[in-house]
Design a protein around this motif. Structure first.
Motif, PDB file in Angstrom:
ATOM      1  N   GLN A   8       0.961  -1.254   0.016  1.00  0.00           N
ATOM      2  CA  GLN A   8      -0.071   0.066  -0.135  1.00  0.00           C
ATOM      3  C   GLN A   8       0.895   1.175  -0.077  1.00  0.00           C
ATOM      4  O   GLN A   8       0.704   2.096  -0.758  1.00  0.00           O
ATOM      5  N   LEU A   9       1.877   1.313   0.795  1.00  0.00           N
ATOM      6  CA  LEU A   9       2.705   2.514   0.928  1.00  0.00           C
ATOM      7  C   LEU A   9       3.455   2.658  -0.573  1.00  0.00           C
ATOM      8  O   LEU A   9       3.643   3.729  -0.887  1.00  0.00           O
ATOM      9  N   LEU A  10       3.980   1.471  -1.133  1.00  0.00           N
ATOM     10  CA  LEU A  10       4.543   1.752  -2.321  1.00  0.00           C
ATOM     11  C   LEU A  10       3.801   2.180  -3.438  1.00  0.00           C
ATOM     12  O   LEU A  10       4.206   3.140  -4.119  1.00  0.00           O
ATOM     13  N   VAL A  11       2.612   2.003  -3.288  1.00  0.00           N
ATOM     14  CA  VAL A  11       1.607   2.710  -4.295  1.00  0.00           C
ATOM     15  C   VAL A  11       1.164   4.083  -3.896  1.00  0.00           C
ATOM     16  O   VAL A  11       1.199   4.907  -4.920  1.00  0.00           O
ATOM     17  N   ARG A  12       0.631   4.256  -2.682  1.00  0.00           N
ATOM     18  CA  ARG A  12       0.147   5.533  -2.351  1.00  0.00           C
ATOM     19  C   ARG A  12       1.386   6.633  -1.801  1.00  0.00           C
ATOM     20  O   ARG A  12       0.755   7.796  -1.707  1.00  0.00           O
ATOM     21  N   LEU A  15       7.727   7.483  -0.987  1.00  0.00           N
ATOM     22  CA  LEU A  15       8.553   6.866  -0.098  1.00  0.00           C
ATOM     23  C   LEU A  15       9.508   5.848  -0.838  1.00  0.00           C
ATOM     24  O   LEU A  15       9.090   5.178  -1.978  1.00  0.00           O
ATOM     25  N   SER A  16      10.900   5.845  -0.657  1.00  0.00           N
ATOM     26  CA  SER A  16      11.677   4.760  -1.316  1.00  0.00           C
ATOM     27  C   SER A  16      11.291   3.267  -0.708  1.00  0.00           C
ATOM     28  O   SER A  16      10.678   3.310   0.175  1.00  0.00           O
ATOM     29  N   VAL A  17      12.086   2.502  -1.511  1.00  0.00           N
ATOM     30  CA  VAL A  17      11.702   1.119  -0.945  1.00  0.00           C
ATOM     31  C   VAL A  17      12.296   0.738   0.540  1.00  0.00           C
ATOM     32  O   VAL A  17      11.570   0.241   1.291  1.00  0.00           O
ATOM     33  N   SER A  18      13.552   1.332   0.707  1.00  0.00           N
ATOM     34  CA  SER A  18      14.289   1.216   2.056  1.00  0.00           C
ATOM     35  C   SER A  18      13.385   1.921   3.076  1.00  0.00           C
ATOM     36  O   SER A  18      13.251   1.502   4.119  1.00  0.00           O
ATOM     37  N   GLU A  39       6.558 -13.105  -1.797  1.00  0.00           N
ATOM     38  CA  GLU A  39       4.884 -12.873  -1.391  1.00  0.00           C
ATOM     39  C   GLU A  39       4.355 -12.364  -2.849  1.00  0.00           C
ATOM     40  O   GLU A  39       3.256 -12.886  -3.248  1.00  0.00           O
ATOM     41  N   PHE A  40       4.969 -11.380  -3.568  1.00  0.00           N
ATOM     42  CA  PHE A  40       4.281 -10.786  -4.845  1.00  0.00           C
ATOM     43  C   PHE A  40       4.798 -11.170  -6.028  1.00  0.00           C
ATOM     44  O   PHE A  40       4.438 -10.737  -7.226  1.00  0.00           O
ATOM     45  N   GLU A  41       5.944 -11.831  -5.862  1.00  0.00           N
ATOM     46  CA  GLU A  41       6.755 -12.449  -7.098  1.00  0.00           C
ATOM     47  C   GLU A  41       7.207 -11.469  -7.993  1.00  0.00           C
ATOM     48  O   GLU A  41       7.276 -11.319  -9.223  1.00  0.00           O
ATOM     49  N   VAL A  42       7.529 -10.356  -7.357  1.00  0.00           N
ATOM     50  CA  VAL A  42       7.953  -9.116  -8.031  1.00  0.00           C
ATOM     51  C   VAL A  42       8.717  -8.112  -6.950  1.00  0.00           C
ATOM     52  O   VAL A  42       8.398  -8.148  -5.883  1.00  0.00           O
ATOM     53  N   LEU A  43      10.039  -7.528  -7.557  1.00  0.00           N
ATOM     54  CA  LEU A  43      10.722  -6.827  -6.541  1.00  0.00           C
ATOM     55  C   LEU A  43       9.842  -5.718  -6.266  1.00  0.00           C
ATOM     56  O   LEU A  43       9.276  -5.147  -6.857  1.00  0.00           O
ATOM     57  N   PRO A  44      10.168  -5.134  -4.972  1.00  0.00           N
ATOM     58  CA  PRO A  44       9.151  -3.794  -4.422  1.00  0.00           C
ATOM     59  C   PRO A  44       9.303  -2.809  -5.338  1.00  0.00           C
ATOM     60  O   PRO A  44       8.412  -1.916  -5.781  1.00  0.00           O
ATOM     61  N   SER A  45      10.593  -2.540  -6.058  1.00  0.00           N
ATOM     62  CA  SER A  45      10.565  -1.304  -6.809  1.00  0.00           C
ATOM     63  C   SER A  45      10.003  -1.484  -8.266  1.00  0.00           C
ATOM     64  O   SER A  45       9.317  -0.571  -8.751  1.00  0.00           O
ATOM     65  N   GLU A  46       9.815  -2.733  -8.562  1.00  0.00           N
ATOM     66  CA  GLU A  46       9.243  -2.902  -9.927  1.00  0.00           C
ATOM     67  C   GLU A  46       7.622  -2.925  -9.595  1.00  0.00           C
ATOM     68  O   GLU A  46       6.837  -2.490 -10.552  1.00  0.00           O
ATOM     69  N   TYR A  47       7.320  -3.256  -8.259  1.00  0.00           N
ATOM     70  CA  TYR A  47       5.882  -3.372  -8.117  1.00  0.00           C
ATOM     71  C   TYR A  47       5.235  -1.893  -7.879  1.00  0.00           C
ATOM     72  O   TYR A  47       4.451  -1.439  -8.473  1.00  0.00           O
ATOM     73  N   ALA A  48       6.256  -0.966  -7.360  1.00  0.00           N
ATOM     74  CA  ALA A  48       5.886   0.437  -7.344  1.00  0.00           C
ATOM     75  C   ALA A  48       5.789   0.937  -8.574  1.00  0.00           C
ATOM     76  O   ALA A  48       4.931   1.860  -9.042  1.00  0.00           O
ATOM     77  N   GLY A  49       6.907   0.828  -9.623  1.00  0.00           N
ATOM     78  CA  GLY A  49       6.993   1.421 -10.798  1.00  0.00           C
ATOM     79  C   GLY A  49       5.661   0.817 -11.797  1.00  0.00           C
ATOM     80  O   GLY A  49       5.234   1.687 -12.310  1.00  0.00           O
ATOM     81  N   LYS A  50       5.177  -0.202 -11.519  1.00  0.00           N
ATOM     82  CA  LYS A  50       4.126  -0.868 -12.550  1.00  0.00           C
ATOM     83  C   LYS A  50       2.781  -0.148 -11.861  1.00  0.00           C
ATOM     84  O   LYS A  50       2.079   0.124 -12.659  1.00  0.00           O
ATOM     85  N   THR A  51       2.665  -0.225 -10.868  1.00  0.00           N
ATOM     86  CA  THR A  51       1.255   0.385 -10.315  1.00  0.00           C
ATOM     87  C   THR A  51       1.101   1.722 -10.547  1.00  0.00           C
ATOM     88  O   THR A  51       0.409   2.255 -10.802  1.00  0.00           O
TER      89      THR A  51
END
Length: 58
Positions: A8-12, A15-18, A39-51
């Motif tokens: 949720q934080l990555l999307v909304r 903030l950086s991943v760290s 958990e999500f089968e993708v790195l957090p940075s990729e998740y944030a970028g995709k969303t």
């Protein structure tokens, strides 16, 4: 639970991943990234970028 909050934080937020990792209780950003990928089968940075790119396309 922490990983769901992190997603949720990555999307909304801008903030950086760290920063997200520390905010949800992980002291090690590398370990957080490993757990997030499991958990999500993708790195957090990729998740944030995709969303964020999906949101800007709409």
């Amino acid at each position: 639970m922490r990983l769901q909050r992190a997603a949720q934080l990555l999307v909304r937020s801008q903030l950086s991943v760290s920063e997200v990792a520390y905010k949800v209780g992980y002291n090690n950003a590398k370990y957080f990234a490993k757990q997030f990928k499991a958990e999500f089968e993708v790195l957090p940075s990729e998740y944030a970028g995709k969303t964020q790119s999906l949101a800007s396309d709409s």
